[in-house]
Design a protein around this motif. Structure first.
Motif, PDB file in Angstrom:
ATOM      1  N   ALA A 112       0.839  -1.208   0.000  1.00 26.61           N
ATOM      2  CA  ALA A 112       0.000   0.000   0.000  1.00 26.61           C
ATOM      3  C   ALA A 112       0.870   1.253   0.000  1.00 26.61           C
ATOM      4  O   ALA A 112       0.567   2.221  -0.713  1.00 26.61           O
ATOM      5  CB  ALA A 112      -0.939  -0.007   1.205  1.00 26.61           C
ATOM      6  N   ASP A 113       1.940   1.228   0.769  1.00 25.14           N
ATOM      7  CA  ASP A 113       2.857   2.372   0.766  1.00 25.14           C
ATOM      8  C   ASP A 113       3.427   2.609  -0.631  1.00 25.14           C
ATOM      9  O   ASP A 113       3.573   3.754  -1.068  1.00 25.14           O
ATOM     10  CB  ASP A 113       3.989   2.173   1.767  1.00 25.14           C
ATOM     11  N   GLU A 114       3.738   1.535  -1.339  1.00 22.71           N
ATOM     12  CA  GLU A 114       4.244   1.673  -2.712  1.00 22.71           C
ATOM     13  C   GLU A 114       3.149   2.159  -3.655  1.00 22.71           C
ATOM     14  O   GLU A 114       3.428   2.897  -4.600  1.00 22.71           O
ATOM     15  CB  GLU A 114       4.839   0.359  -3.206  1.00 22.71           C
ATOM     16  N   PHE A 115       1.883   1.754  -3.411  1.00 20.63           N
ATOM     17  CA  PHE A 115       0.775   2.296  -4.202  1.00 20.63           C
ATOM     18  C   PHE A 115       0.738   3.820  -4.069  1.00 20.63           C
ATOM     19  O   PHE A 115       0.509   4.530  -5.044  1.00 20.63           O
ATOM     20  CB  PHE A 115      -0.568   1.713  -3.753  1.00 20.63           C
ATOM     21  N   LEU A 116       0.969   4.320  -2.868  1.00 25.87           N
ATOM     22  CA  LEU A 116       0.976   5.767  -2.658  1.00 25.87           C
ATOM     23  C   LEU A 116       2.153   6.423  -3.386  1.00 25.87           C
ATOM     24  O   LEU A 116       1.996   7.481  -3.999  1.00 25.87           O
ATOM     25  CB  LEU A 116       1.016   6.108  -1.161  1.00 25.87           C
ATOM     26  N   VAL A 117       3.307   5.794  -3.342  1.00 25.72           N
ATOM     27  CA  VAL A 117       4.464   6.314  -4.078  1.00 25.72           C
ATOM     28  C   VAL A 117       4.138   6.381  -5.570  1.00 25.72           C
ATOM     29  O   VAL A 117       4.378   7.399  -6.234  1.00 25.72           O
ATOM     30  CB  VAL A 117       5.722   5.439  -3.829  1.00 25.72           C
ATOM     31  N   HIS A 118       3.547   5.316  -6.107  1.00 29.16           N
ATOM     32  CA  HIS A 118       3.180   5.296  -7.526  1.00 29.16           C
ATOM     33  C   HIS A 118       2.148   6.380  -7.822  1.00 29.16           C
ATOM     34  O   HIS A 118       2.248   7.048  -8.859  1.00 29.16           O
ATOM     35  CB  HIS A 118       2.636   3.931  -7.922  1.00 29.16           C
ATOM     36  N   ALA A 119       1.161   6.553  -6.944  1.00 31.93           N
ATOM     37  CA  ALA A 119       0.146   7.591  -7.154  1.00 31.93           C
ATOM     38  C   ALA A 119       0.802   8.962  -7.256  1.00 31.93           C
ATOM     39  O   ALA A 119       0.452   9.769  -8.132  1.00 31.93           O
ATOM     40  CB  ALA A 119      -0.882   7.571  -6.015  1.00 31.93           C
ATOM     41  N   ASN A 120       1.748   9.233  -6.371  1.00 31.66           N
ATOM     42  CA  ASN A 120       2.424  10.527  -6.394  1.00 31.66           C
ATOM     43  C   ASN A 120       3.272  10.696  -7.650  1.00 31.66           C
ATOM     44  O   ASN A 120       3.349  11.796  -8.218  1.00 31.66           O
ATOM     45  CB  ASN A 120       3.274  10.704  -5.133  1.00 31.66           C
ATOM     46  N   GLU A 121       3.898   9.629  -8.110  1.00 33.43           N
ATOM     47  CA  GLU A 121       4.685   9.705  -9.343  1.00 33.43           C
ATOM     48  C   GLU A 121       3.786   9.899 -10.560  1.00 33.43           C
ATOM     49  O   GLU A 121       4.118  10.675 -11.470  1.00 33.43           O
ATOM     50  CB  GLU A 121       5.569   8.461  -9.483  1.00 33.43           C
ATOM     51  N   GLU A 122       2.634   9.247 -10.576  1.00 37.32           N
ATOM     52  CA  GLU A 122       1.682   9.436 -11.675  1.00 37.32           C
ATOM     53  C   GLU A 122       1.155  10.873 -11.668  1.00 37.32           C
ATOM     54  O   GLU A 122       0.970  11.479 -12.725  1.00 37.32           O
ATOM     55  CB  GLU A 122       0.517   8.444 -11.579  1.00 37.32           C
ATOM     56  N   SER A 123       0.945  11.417 -10.486  1.00 36.98           N
ATOM     57  CA  SER A 123       0.503  12.809 -10.375  1.00 36.98           C
ATOM     58  C   SER A 123       1.562  13.769 -10.926  1.00 36.98           C
ATOM     59  O   SER A 123       1.233  14.738 -11.621  1.00 36.98           O
ATOM     60  CB  SER A 123       0.194  13.136  -8.905  1.00 36.98           C
ATOM     61  N   ALA A 124       2.823  13.488 -10.646  1.00 40.52           N
ATOM     62  CA  ALA A 124       3.912  14.308 -11.195  1.00 40.52           C
ATOM     63  C   ALA A 124       3.950  14.192 -12.721  1.00 40.52           C
ATOM     64  O   ALA A 124       4.202  15.189 -13.412  1.00 40.52           O
ATOM     65  CB  ALA A 124       5.247  13.883 -10.585  1.00 40.52           C
ATOM     66  N   HIS A 125       3.672  13.008 -13.263  1.00 42.85           N
ATOM     67  CA  HIS A 125       3.606  12.844 -14.719  1.00 42.85           C
ATOM     68  C   HIS A 125       2.493  13.727 -15.277  1.00 42.85           C
ATOM     69  O   HIS A 125       2.691  14.409 -16.293  1.00 42.85           O
ATOM     70  CB  HIS A 125       3.316  11.394 -15.115  1.00 42.85           C
ATOM     71  N   ALA A 126       1.328  13.686 -14.632  1.00 39.41           N
ATOM     72  CA  ALA A 126       0.198  14.494 -15.094  1.00 39.41           C
ATOM     73  C   ALA A 126       0.562  15.982 -15.089  1.00 39.41           C
ATOM     74  O   ALA A 126       0.223  16.712 -16.027  1.00 39.41           O
ATOM     75  CB  ALA A 126      -1.030  14.235 -14.216  1.00 39.41           C
ATOM     76  N   ASP A 127       1.258  16.416 -14.055  1.00 35.34           N
ATOM     77  CA  ASP A 127       1.669  17.826 -13.979  1.00 35.34           C
ATOM     78  C   ASP A 127       2.599  18.195 -15.131  1.00 35.34           C
ATOM     79  O   ASP A 127       2.450  19.254 -15.751  1.00 35.34           O
ATOM     80  CB  ASP A 127       2.352  18.120 -12.652  1.00 35.34           C
TER      81      ASP A 127
END
Length: 181
Positions: free
Chosen positions: A77-92
């Motif tokens: 789950a912690d890695e899911f959050l890391v991935h979510a934040n990285e995907e958000s940076a991609h979107a930005d």
């Protein structure tokens, strides 16, 4: 014994002076010089599809972060959050590039799901979450590979940005694959 001779090239690498002069006009166009030609609108459309995909991936990873349960769930789950934040940076990054190209980043929730290449997922068990995220990463990888090929030398800045994002998506997929074993 034969000797190969090198022939001098018949063409020389020279800059297009008329394009350089044209770049000094229309300053309101910002980064859009005449060499962007007819491809800008197509590139913006491709980027808006990628933006929708990244945003759906953020939502899927966030849901999985908050709902993952089981013995291995805390670390994953912690890695899911890391991935979510990285995907958000991609979107930005993608949204910023769309604006640089004179386009409008489409954040509309009404059409987000239909414009995304990847699917949203509301799985309940950890293995299904991992599989859904791996499928989405593989779809993103394929979409980015195709975009990179389509854009080619038409927009080197966008191509390099997509290549950087692709590298991270491949890392995500590799990590998810390892979790399935």
């Amino acid at each position: 014994m034969t000797t190969a001779t090198l022939e001098a090239p018949t063409e020389h690498l020279v800059l297009d002076e008329s394009a350089l002069k044209a770049a000094s006009r229309s300053l309101d166009d910002g980064v859009l010089t005449p060499s962007y030609g007819p491809w800008r609108d197509d590139i913006v459309k491709l980027l808006n599809g990628a933006l929708a995909t990244e945003l759906v991936c953020v939502l899927r990873y966030k849901r999985h972060y908050f709902t993952a349960v089981g013995v291995d769930s805390l670390s994953i789950a912690d890695e899911f959050l890391v991935h979510a934040n990285e995907e958000s940076a991609h979107a930005d990054k993608i949204a910023e590039r769309i604006v640089q190209l004179g386009g409008d980043p489409d954040f509309s929730p009404d059409s987000l799901k239909s414009r995304s290449h990847a699917q949203y997922d509301d799985s309940k068990d950890l293995q299904s979450m991992i599989r859904a995220n791996l499928v989405a990463e593989r779809i993103a990888i394929e979409a980015y590979r195709q975009m990179i090929t389509l854009i080619g030398d038409k927009d080197p800045t966008t191509r390099r940005m997509l290549e950087e994002i692709l590298t991270q998506e491949e890392e995500h997929a590799d990590e998810l694959k390892d979790w399935l074993q």
